[in-house]
Design a protein around this motif. Structure first.
Motif, PDB file in Angstrom:
ATOM      1  N   ARG A 222     -25.935  -7.922  50.670  1.00 44.25           N
ATOM      2  CA  ARG A 222     -26.096  -6.481  50.449  1.00 44.25           C
ATOM      3  C   ARG A 222     -27.438  -6.074  51.032  1.00 44.25           C
ATOM      4  O   ARG A 222     -28.481  -6.633  50.691  1.00 44.25           O
TER       5      ARG A 222
ATOM      6  N   MET B 134     -22.334   4.761  46.532  1.00 44.22           N
ATOM      7  CA  MET B 134     -23.436   4.625  45.579  1.00 44.22           C
ATOM      8  C   MET B 134     -22.944   4.252  44.187  1.00 44.22           C
ATOM      9  O   MET B 134     -22.011   4.857  43.670  1.00 44.22           O
TER      10      MET B 134
ATOM     11  N   GLU C  22     -32.323  -0.415  41.903  1.00 41.45           N
ATOM     12  CA  GLU C  22     -31.233   0.210  42.660  1.00 41.45           C
ATOM     13  C   GLU C  22     -29.997   0.307  41.771  1.00 41.45           C
ATOM     14  O   GLU C  22     -30.141   0.264  40.549  1.00 41.45           O
ATOM     15  N   MET C  23     -28.810   0.453  42.356  1.00 36.60           N
ATOM     16  CA  MET C  23     -27.663   0.819  41.525  1.00 36.60           C
ATOM     17  C   MET C  23     -26.397  -0.012  41.737  1.00 36.60           C
ATOM     18  O   MET C  23     -25.320   0.415  41.319  1.00 36.60           O
ATOM     19  N   GLU C  24     -26.508  -1.153  42.406  1.00 40.29           N
ATOM     20  CA  GLU C  24     -25.290  -1.936  42.680  1.00 40.29           C
ATOM     21  C   GLU C  24     -25.426  -3.439  42.449  1.00 40.29           C
ATOM     22  O   GLU C  24     -24.423  -4.165  42.426  1.00 40.29           O
TER      23      GLU C  24
ATOM     24  N   THR D  91     -31.387   0.291  50.427  1.00 40.71           N
ATOM     25  CA  THR D  91     -32.632   0.902  49.982  1.00 40.71           C
ATOM     26  C   THR D  91     -32.777   0.725  48.471  1.00 40.71           C
ATOM     27  O   THR D  91     -31.800   0.508  47.760  1.00 40.71           O
TER      28      THR D  91
END
Ligand code: R2B
Length: 279
Positions: free
Chosen positions: A137, A109, A247-249, A140
């Motif tokens: 990628r 994450m 999201e986080m990436e 979620t």
């Protein structure tokens, strides 16, 4: 889309060699991919990975194993999908499965975790002399103004100010990299989805944050310094700027793909409802 592009040498995507941008790598006697538990001295990377065309990455180790098993079935490969083996079993940082020309890898994450994985993945593809690789990628995200279950294909990965850029601090200085993704493959995925008609799919901007709670305007973290109205105002501005999920990436993923000549695609399912009622 994987099946459509397998083995098609005329394909317009099939042009690029994976590029690293580090002259030091040429003079190193050994390159250790620490978090994969692989190395150029102990492993024959061209033999192990030279035929890779598609790399699919996602946050969770279990999900990426299940994905590898699914692809094994879809590609009708010989053997039992249940027997797929974790290539990175020497470490518990990431997991990696190879099924035919597809590599399925977990990235954990957040930007730091996926960034370490991407450095080592790109070096791996380079050492293995892979060509024409497309990187996906899957994962979620929290949707913004979308019906539950909608899949978002990312047009641009944007930062907290809705700018299509990723800031990396290098030797104390900020370097800014572009985060626009490959439009052609994104449109093709959208086309596939509308033909399949199994789930609603949209193309939109994906906002990448450095935190799951305060960074995403959630009201349910251990800390919360803003009101529900302030949160909704921020999400409204995000929506107006084309953001359809959070999201986080995505920003570091998009930036590294661009710099290294990889076609990068992000498609994410919406899980959380950012409607002001749920969180
Ligand atoms: C989506 O889900 C994770 C947080 O729950 C994070 O990795 C992300 O981008």
């Amino acid at each position: 889309i994987l099946l459509n592009h397998m083995g098609n040498e005329e394909d317009e995507y099939i042009k690029e060699q994976v590029q690293v941008n580090n002259p030091n790598l040429d003079t190193m006697e050994e390159d250790i991919l620490y978090h994969f538990s692989l190395s150029t001295k102990t492993h024959n990377l061209p033999e192990m990975f030279g035929d890779i065309k598609f790399v699919c990455v996602g946050g969770s180790a279990n999900r990426m194993k299940a994905f590898a098993q699914f692809i094994h079935q879809e590609l009708k490969l010989p053997g039992n999908p249940g027997d797929v083996k974790d290539i990175c079993e020497g470490t518990d940082r990431y997991c990696m499965y190879k099924v035919g020309p597809v590599l399925s890898i977990s990235h954990g994450m957040g930007v730091p975790s996926i960034s370490i994985m991407l450095h080592e993945l790109i070096k791996l593809l380079h050492h293995a002399q892979c060509r024409d690789v497309v990187l996906f990628r899957l994962g979620t995200s929290g949707g913004v103004g979308l019906a539950p279950g909608t899949v978002v294909i990312t047009e641009k990965a944007v930062d907290y100010s809705f700018r299509p850029q990723f800031e990396q601090v290098v030797l104390g200085k900020v370097i800014t990299r572009n985060t626009e993704l490959d439009e052609g493959v994104a449109n093709e995925l959208l086309q596939c989805s509308s033909e399949l008609q199994t789930f609603p799919t949209v193309i939109g901007n994906t906002m990448c944050t450095h935190d799951f709670y305060e960074g995403q305007g959630r009201l349910d973290g251990a800390l919360c310094s803003f009101s529900q109205e302030e949160k909704l105002e921020y999400l409204r501005k995000a929506y107006e700027a084309g953001v359809r999920n959070i999201e986080m990436e995505s920003t570091v993923f998009a930036a590294m793909c661009r710099v290294c000549g990889l076609k990068g695609i992000i498609f994410l399912t919406k899980q959380t409802l950012y409607d002001g009622k749920t969180f």
